[in-house]
Design an enzyme around this catalytic site. Sequence first.
Site, mmCIF file in Angstrom:
data_model
loop_
_atom_site.group_PDB
_atom_site.id
_atom_site.type_symbol
_atom_site.label_atom_id
_atom_site.label_comp_id
_atom_site.label_asym_id
_atom_site.label_seq_id
_atom_site.Cartn_x
_atom_site.Cartn_y
_atom_site.Cartn_z
ATOM 1 N N HIS A 21 -17.831 8.574 23.111
ATOM 2 C CA HIS A 21 -17.418 8.232 24.481
ATOM 3 C C HIS A 21 -18.382 7.208 25.074
ATOM 4 O O HIS A 21 -17.957 6.215 25.680
ATOM 5 C CB HIS A 21 -17.435 9.475 25.390
ATOM 6 N N LYS A 45 -5.991 22.133 28.178
ATOM 7 C CA LYS A 45 -7.026 22.398 27.183
ATOM 8 C C LYS A 45 -7.891 23.568 27.613
ATOM 9 O O LYS A 45 -8.186 23.736 28.786
ATOM 10 C CB LYS A 45 -7.948 21.170 27.032
ATOM 11 N N ARG A 96 -9.226 6.514 17.736
ATOM 12 C CA ARG A 96 -10.010 6.768 16.529
ATOM 13 C C ARG A 96 -9.206 6.653 15.245
ATOM 14 O O ARG A 96 -9.670 6.100 14.264
ATOM 15 C CB ARG A 96 -10.611 8.173 16.580
ATOM 16 N N SER A 134 -14.961 15.805 20.866
ATOM 17 C CA SER A 134 -15.614 16.907 21.570
ATOM 18 C C SER A 134 -15.320 18.233 20.891
ATOM 19 O O SER A 134 -16.187 19.111 20.809
ATOM 20 C CB SER A 134 -15.138 16.955 23.026
#
Length: 167
Positions: A21, A45, A96, A134
């Site tokens: 990040h 989440k 990504r 994460s």
Amino acid sequence: MDKCCVVAIVPGSFDPITNGHIDIIKRASKIFHKVIVGVAKNTAKKSFFDFEERFELTKQVIESLNIASISVEKVDGLLVNFAKSKGAQVIVRGLRAVSDFEYEMEMAFMNRSLAPEIEIIYFMPYIKYSFLSSTIVKDVFVNGGDVSAFVSTIVIEHMKKKFKGEK
């Protein structure tokens, strides 16, 4: 768009903020006049850190960078509404792998339909961050692994306190 006036939003849940990040945020700050790191509430989440903790932790990490053009703010509600309220012309996201593409494409199409005046730009990570998330950081940490190559020492200290049940 003249760089002297372009405001970019780098949104995320940042649970926790990783070196991947930070890489995207720092690179965006080299291109755009002002970068707002938008810490988003994400009720979909299950978070390691609650919203206020994620915001404060992200703020501490970003402030440690000492880059005046980067700020951290809370995003509650639609990202495009937040972007409009801040006068942002660009949303910056990291991309990504192919696994990110479908989700990001859906979000981009929805955001473009809601706010066609806001550009959405994707940054590809450096190879060393291409696998980093994460979720992986949390999993490695909770299982006793060393995450020092993936997050700042500030994050590690907060994760240790959280894991021990401290505030």
